[in-house]
Each structure stands twice: as C-alpha cells, then as structure tokens.
Enzyme design. Sequence first.
Site, mmCIF file in Angstrom:
data_model
loop_
_atom_site.group_PDB
_atom_site.id
_atom_site.type_symbol
_atom_site.label_atom_id
_atom_site.label_comp_id
_atom_site.label_asym_id
_atom_site.label_seq_id
_atom_site.Cartn_x
_atom_site.Cartn_y
_atom_site.Cartn_z
ATOM 1 N N HIS A 182 0.845 -1.192 0.000
ATOM 2 C CA HIS A 182 0.000 0.000 0.000
ATOM 3 C C HIS A 182 0.881 1.243 0.000
ATOM 4 C CE1 HIS A 182 -3.894 -1.886 0.437
ATOM 5 N NE2 HIS A 182 -3.349 -2.742 1.271
ATOM 6 N N LYS A 228 -12.316 4.219 9.706
ATOM 7 C CA LYS A 228 -12.671 5.454 8.985
ATOM 8 C C LYS A 228 -14.179 5.674 9.014
ATOM 9 C CE LYS A 228 -12.063 5.615 4.404
ATOM 10 N NZ LYS A 228 -13.156 6.150 3.574
#
Length: 909
Positions: A132, A566
């Site tokens: 990532h 999130k």
Amino acid sequence: MTSSTTREELRLQGFDLIDENLSFLISCLADALESLGETDLIPYLPWTGTVPEGELPEGTQQLYSVGFQLLNMVEERVAAAIRREREKELGADSIRGLWPRALKDMTESGLKPDEIIDVLSTVNVQPVLTAHPTEAKRSSVRERHRALYDQLVRSEYPKYTERERRRLRERMVTALETLWRTGEIHLVRPDIYRELRDAIHYLRDLFPAALNRLDLHFTEAWRDAGFPLETLREAGNVPVLSFGTWIGGDRDGHPLVTPEVTDTALGMLRRAALQLLHRELTQLASHLTLSRHLNDVPEEVETRIDELAFVLDDEEIANDLHHRVGEEPWRHLASLMAARLEKQVNGAPGYESPEDLAADLKLISDSITANGCTLIEEQHLRPLRQKLEIFGFHLATLDVRQNSEFHDQAISQLLAAAGIEDGENYGSWPEEQRVEFLNKELKSTRPFLHDGLQAGEQADLVLDAYRVLTMHLDEYGPDGLGALIVSMTRQLSDLLGVFLLAREAGLMIRTDEGLVCPLEVVPLFETMDDLERAPGILDAFLSHELVQRRQADEQQVMLGYSDSNKDCGILTAAWALHRGQQNLSEVARKHDIKLRYFHGRGGTISRGAGPTHWFMAALPHGSMNGGFRMTEQGETIAQKYANLANATYHLELLLAGAAITTAQHRQPQGPVDPAEEFLPELSKASQEAYQQLLRSDGFIEFYREVTPIDALENSRIGSRPARRTGKKGHSIADLRAIPWVFSWTQARFYLPGWFGVGTALESLRNEQPERFAKLKQEFRGSTFLGYTLTNVETNLASANLEVMEQYSSLVQDPELRERFMTIIVAEFNRTRDLLADLYDADIHTRRPRMAKTLDIREAPLRVLHQQQVDLLREWRGLVQAGKDHEAEALFPRMLLSINAIAAGLRTTG
C-alpha cells in the site's frame, strides 16, 4: 536485587544506550557533512544542544530526516540489546510474547509436551506482504540503512583496539556520506514490479536466515522447558510458518494490476524461490565433505549421483564435479542438485515439483544419519528441508483481491453479452433475484461465451486474471495460489458471483457432484454495517452446496481494520470487529468448521496496528483455531524485518503468540470480560460523536485544508492511487483509509485514533457515575478494552496540540477554523483527562519508555512541521494561481518534508 528494581535499571540502561549511540551516529553524520562540504548544516544537527532560529538553510529537511532514520535504527538496536540483558538478568521467560514464556504459560495451564505438540500442529501463521502507499523510503535508502546497521552491530564488540575503532568510525562516516547523496524520495511513482522486487528481497534474502534463528530459538526453548527433543522432531515442521503477498494480485482500486502483471508476478516469485533453494543447496554442499573412505555410501546415493549427472545434460559441469568432489559423495550429490536448480532458474527443465527435490534431500538425510552424523542432519539438512516446505517453488502465495462492485460490473457485462434479459442491470437486481439466478446458473458447467469473445472492460479483466490462475494451476498445481478475496462483501451474491466468473474462465473443476472451485473464495468484511451482516452472510455461504462440495475443514474470513475505523471511529470499529469475530466464530461452530481469520491490519493504530502478542491476547475467546493470517503493509515491513535480529523477534512474536492464544482458546469457556457490559453504550456514544464531526457542514473543506491530503494525493509514494475509483472529488467515502490516516498523522492530529472516546467515557461518568466507578475498578481485567484504550492513549500521546494549531492556520475561513478546532481540541482534552482518570495516572508516568521515544523526537519535529506548513501554504498558493510549473518545481521539497516527518513519527498511514 528485586526483579522490579532490575527491570527499572534495565529501562534506564536502555535510555542511556539510546543517548550514547545516537550521539555517536550524529557525530559521524557531522564528519560526513564536513567531508561533503555541507558545513553550513552542521550547526543545525538535531540533538546537539542547539535550537535553530530564523530561516533554516536548504537541506535542513534532509538533515532531520536522516537524523530520525539514525534514531530509529538506534532504538531498534537498543531494544534488541536490552532484551538480551533482560534474558541474562531475569531469564528468557521474562520476555512476554516469545517461546520461553509461551511454553511456560502452556505448561502452567496444565498441558503436557504431547498436548502442546497437539496445539502446535494446528498453528499455521502466514504474514502477507502488501505494498500500500505507506512506504515513503526508496529501496536504495533501505540498502544504505542495512549497511549502517551492520556497522552499528559491529561497534558493540568490546575488545576492539583503538585503530580498529577508528577504522569502524571511518566506515560509518563513509556509509553516511553515501546515504546523504542517495536520493531519498520517489520522484517517479514506483511501479508494481519494483514493489514486488522489494518484497522478494525480504522473502528470498532475509527471511530464510531469520528462519534458521527462529527454529534455533524454538528448539532451545523446548529443551530448556525440559521437553524431549525427539517428541518435537517426530511432529515434523510445527508450528507452520509460511508467507503470502498481495503485490501483483491485489486489484481492488488498482487499475495497473492487470492479468499480465499477475502472470509476471507469479513467474517472479517462482524464479526467486528456485534462486533461494539453489543458494541454500550450494551452502549445504559445502558442509557435506564426508569422505567415501570414512563412511558407508549406500548404493542409492551412488545411483542418484549417476542419474542426476545424466539428466543435467551438461558434460562439462558433471565432469568438473566428478573430479573436484567425487571422493565426497554427499557433497557431490548436493552439488549436482544445486547445478540442476541453477539451470532450472534459467528456464531449463529441472525438478518437476518440490516433492521431487524433497526426495533427494531425504536420501541425503537418511544416509548420513545412518552413518551416525545426526548433528550434521539436525543443523544443516533439517533446516533446508523445512525451508523447502515453507517456500516450495512458489516463495509466497499470491492472493487475488477485487471489489464486489467491480465484480457486479463484470457480471453485468457478461450477462449483457450473453443476451440474458436485463443482464446489464445485474448490479441493481434485488438480492433474492441475484441469488436465485446464480444458483440456477451454477448448476450448469457451460460458459456464457465462447473463448476469445469479449464482454466488456471489467469482465475481460476479471476473466483474463482468472485464466492466468487456471494456466498456473494446470502447469504447476495449486502451490503459490492464494485465495480469491472479495473486498466490500455486502451479501451472499457477492461471493457466489465469483464462482460464476470462475466458471466462465475455466477455473472451476467438474466433478460427479457438480462444479468445484479449486481456490478458496474469501469474504472481506470492512464497514460496520458489513460486519453486522457478516454472520448471516457466512452462514448462508457455508450452507451452499458449492462451498460444501470443497469438503474443506477450514474457511478463511478476512476482516478490514481500516475502513471500519474510517467509517465509525476507533472504539466503535474495534468493538464491531470484536463482536463480529464472536458471531462469525459461532456460525463456524454451528457448521463444524474452523475459521482462519485474515486480519487486514495497517501500519498505524488507526488501521489496526498494535503489538502483535497483545493484539492476539485481546481476540475474542474461541476465535483462534491455529490459523492466522495478517497483512504486513508498507513501511511496517522494513520496520519489523529489515535486519536479522528484528525479523527473528517479530516472527517469533507471531508464532509464539498464535500458539499460546490457540491453546487458551481451546478451553471451553474463556475468562469473563468485566468491561463487556459497558461496551455497547460506549461504542454507540463514541460513534455518534465521531460521525457527527465527519458529517458536519464544512468538515471536508476543513479537513482538506488543515492536513496535507492534497499533497499526499499528488505524491509518488506507492503504485496505488489514493482513491478507490480514481475520482478527484472531495468524498471521504471514496478516499482510501491509508491517506486518510496518513494526512491526520502528518499534521499531528492523529484524529482517527482517538476522536469520540472522550465523549463516550464522559457521558458514562456524568450520566451513570456509579457505573463509571465500576468500569474504572474492573476494566484492567479486560484484555480487549485494555488493549484498545492503550492504543488510544498512544495516539493521544503522539498528537500535539501546538502543532495542530500551526496546521489550522492553513484553513482560510476563520469561522470554519475556529468551529472545528474548538470541537477537536475539546475532545482531545476530554479524552486525555478521562483516560488519566481511568488509569489514575498520565501516560508519562505509566509508560516511561514510550514517553522517552516521543520526547526525544519532539524538538526536531516541531521545526519540520513549521517548514511543512510554510511549504503547503506556498505550494497551494501557486496551484490556486495556476502557476503549475512553479508548483511542480516546489513539490520535491514537499515530498521530502512528508518523508522527514514520517521518519520522525515512525509512521505514515
């Protein structure tokens, strides 16, 4: 001397060592700067007692970035040194999370050696390396770090002469010169192959050596526990450790991961595995110098030497080996095996399978053991046979991941091309209609379209990727192929649809009972809503005939720690994941099947990170059945595994932690969690506070101005786009969790890692003071809440109110700035005060080691933050004025600023 006194002395000794080693390296850096003619930077060296004032010279960012890299190196090395001292002073079992302590805990729980072996035989751990956009350092910088680290290790030898010490220092200075002149940041976005080559470096070049040490540590701990070694050896390779990767297979929101990339990635991994085995066999041959005149040489060994010399089909090599090592038959045999593998690396025919190579190794092992050379077998043959089991000819399994929405688009295109009524609208069909259609279709073995016909962009990409997997299966078998992972799994049809696509690509196998998929289809539950629906989805999936037809005794389920956080904040996400695992495990027990959880943890606490052994200890009782997968993302790979000592330590934490947790979870009843009764209301209150902030008018505008998110979206840190869909809109939902966390971290808010927790605790204290008192009295008996709040506290300690205020000056609308900063600062103070109340002490008092590592970083970080704020203001002004050329010219300094702060905080996203 009491143990507590010794622990305190060791802590203080560690602090002194950090200061001493850091001072030494900084003085070496000063010498390197002087040698390079960068003398104007020397007065600004961090940790030299001087505080920079006024305008800083160009190069200060790089100076501080390198300084932090040296500090990180020193802290890693000192941690290893203090662990050794602790073992000497307090015993090996005093170090929580490692094998001596794990075996002691299992013994004290009443397990006998054969029962411990029974537990270990179920333990199967697989770290999965991903790429990532969190690794900010270039691979060439990491190479310089390894060179420096090696010199740092050498400097610990106490018996050097003065000349030798001077020579060592000169090598340090030379290494720092090279580091200074090595470009630190990615000015061009790295491609997937470079990311894969970086991962292969760890898999091929570092992990094998770590496995040697890891095996030795386990063997020593087993012996020291008083257990018979033969019991362990009879059990074979237990516990099982292997490796996985997503690089080249993870296509979720990554359009550059094409079918061709997946095919190339599988080839690169296979070639690297053969290179690893060739290197290991060459080393083995050098140890097998047993003479035919002093040992009995079985006829099978002589015959196999002749066979391999013939199939090698290279008279020059065969004759050379015969003349050089013909009197040492075992060395001769191993050398021929290595020569055969070397040719195989270069594309020539060779061993058809790892089993064929294992048979030759077993022949060597058995025959030298028959000659009484048991120690040679134990120390040289057995480790190689173990590596062959772990790495095979594939090095690491490659998972293929795609988003459920992408699959919906692919199926819609496929159905439309096949003329299915309303097929183009498949994605919007009700779930009942989708499941009914899929169940009917999956009874048939025929595809919708003939080979070579195209159905549409998404359909062709999915089908071609599956065809790559089909070809690999046909040529090499299942080794090296992982699972088909469906991210954002929302309903049963998201999983059944994968079988339909696999049938179309020829990936399904026909049996008398019907179609069977040779690869496991794995749901990935990420958002809070998906986690709540997960048990029902899994129940229906495990009940489906296509799944039952596989006759597997284990089902993998992946959990996402990033998007859930999130979505609803750290406390609510942690509780949703905890409850989700409890409920999913209950479903698995109903179906009499084991779940192997795949924990998609990121590199930061806000994305699921935290000490591995504490993370395992906090898992819900009954959820660990031995199988354990976990992502290792971006910068965490280098932090954990860049040097041999650290790599061994972290792999041991994984294996020993999985073993003790599995043993504990086998008990019918786990300990009662005293905090569980409080968590539903704490979670609800925390979620409401967090989501109210994110949904407030103007919050997205505030967020985009107060953090460097726009700079991160334009950075070249990783190959993956910052947004799932590639849109440049201002949607938090579309933004990946990594840049979301990274941006708050850079601005020192750490907001996703604590916001909402203070409100939740305060509401409990104000509305139900007697229950808050009870929570305060009992919560330390909760592994889950203790782990979660410790992580929250770490985020709070890492945040900085003064730096937050600096970044808030970037928000152009004063009303917007004042409104949101008031909310955020109030919640920050509330959370900090409530945690201090719960623990009856602040973090600096209770966790001096962490306080030390934060305090030592703070002064240079403040300088970097102010620089970044000034750079952001200037860069944004140029962008808004349409001065693209000037903005682009300034951007490398912005990237260097991001990298320097990431080095100082030891984290990105």
